[in-house]
Design an enzyme around this catalytic site. Structure first.
Site, PDB file in Angstrom:
ATOM      1  N   SER A   1      -2.781 -25.380  18.238  1.00 29.06           N
ATOM      2  CA  SER A   1      -3.036 -26.724  18.398  1.00 29.06           C
ATOM      3  C   SER A   1      -4.022 -26.675  19.495  1.00 29.06           C
ATOM      4  CB  SER A   1      -1.666 -27.398  18.515  1.00 29.06           C
ATOM      5  OG  SER A   1      -1.904 -28.696  18.262  1.00 29.06           O
TER       6      SER A   1
ATOM      7  N   ASP B   1       3.220 -29.194   7.631  1.00 22.55           N
ATOM      8  CA  ASP B   1       2.597 -29.642   8.914  1.00 22.55           C
ATOM      9  C   ASP B   1       1.866 -31.213   8.468  1.00 22.55           C
ATOM     10  OD1 ASP B   1       1.180 -30.124  11.422  1.00 22.55           O
ATOM     11  OD2 ASP B   1       0.306 -28.132  11.473  1.00 22.55           O
TER      12      ASP B   1
ATOM     13  N   HIS C   1       4.325 -27.860  12.016  1.00 27.72           N
ATOM     14  CA  HIS C   1       3.135 -27.507  13.255  1.00 27.72           C
ATOM     15  C   HIS C   1       3.234 -26.483  14.122  1.00 27.72           C
ATOM     16  CE1 HIS C   1      -0.521 -28.990  15.043  1.00 27.72           C
ATOM     17  NE2 HIS C   1       0.064 -29.069  16.140  1.00 27.72           N
TER      18      HIS C   1
END
Length: 263
Positions: A87, A213, A241
């Site tokens: 991320s 996600d 995620h």
């Protein structure tokens, strides 16, 4: 002066640097450390203001975070290393690969994009108002804001409760991130645009994401791959995620295969 970051090193083999996501710390990789440590010398980095790393007053943008990581890791690496960022950590790793190409052999981006927030020409991304809401709530109760973000990461997963429970356990087992670091991280997610750098990244890139996600969708990963010269996409089914938490064995397998360290 750049403040050195805290790093946990373990395992044997070629260097693999792991960068966590927003509001997290290096402990998020703990469940993977044993499996990956059999094939790699792992370096789990606490980003500025997260975990045991202090936040520098000058570390207010993505390039500054990248510089802090590069400065910390340069003397620890035997040569160009494998870099894996989840991320927000993926954006840091991408910026670093551009600014310090001599440090990076291959890049693994997990649930990461070149542009996290929507724009008029980048629709498959997080709506600006979502990040604005997190930023506003951060001032009132940053712990609750972190919990809301964690819940969003597992939305749609069949095993959402289990993944969320482990995420919370990992995140809150150490001191919470500094508020200024959380604010800086949100600013990076809201404003950083790495698309102009894509053309200069000629190294192999593995994009790992989850089919469920809601933040960085499979189609968003495809958009990123289309901008890179040498990218491969792996989408994990029934995963949100946080594939490093919800499907650790699959994740480790993909990393080893990409880096040619298949057991």
């Amino acid at each position: 002066m750049t403040i050195p970051l805290q790093v946990q090193t373990s395992g044997q083999g070629p260097d693999l640097v792991l960068l966590h996501g927003w509001g997290m710390h290096s402990g998020i990789w703990q469940t993977l450390a044993k499996a990956l440590g059999q094939s790699f010398r792992l370096h789990r980095v606490d980003l500025p203001g997260h975990g045991r790393s202090r936040h520098s007053e000058k570390a207010t943008a993505l390039k500054a975070w990248s510089e802090s990581v590069a400065t910390t890791m340069r003397s620890r690496l035997a040569g160009p290393a494998y870099w894996c960022g989840w991320s927000l950590g993926g954006m840091v790793a991408t910026q670093l690969a551009h600014d310090y190409p001599q440090l990076v052999k291959q890049l693994i981006l997990v649930a990461a994009s070149l542009r996290f927030c929507q724009t008029h020409d980048w629709h498959d991304a997080v709506a600006p108002e979502v990040l604005q809401g997190f930023a506003a709530n951060l001032q009132d109760d940053h712990r609750q804001t972190l919990q809301r973000f964690l819940a969003l990461q597992v939305t749609g997963e069949p095993q959402a409760r289990q993944t969320l429970r482990e995420l919370k356990q990992r995140v809150f087992e150490q001191d919470e991130p500094e508020t200024i670091a959380l604010q800086t991280g949100l600013n990076i997610l809201a404003s950083a645009d790495l698309r102009p750098l894509a053309g200069s990244l000629q190294l192999p890139v593995l994009l790992i994401g989850g089919a469920k996600d809601r933040l960085v969708s499979p189609s968003a990963l495809g958009n990123v791959a289309s901008l890179l010269a040498n990218a491969k996409v792996e989408v994990m089914p029934d995963c949100g995620h946080a594939p490093i938490v919800s499907q650790p064995e699959n994740f480790v397998s993909q990393v080893k295969k990409f880096c040619n360290h298949v057991d």
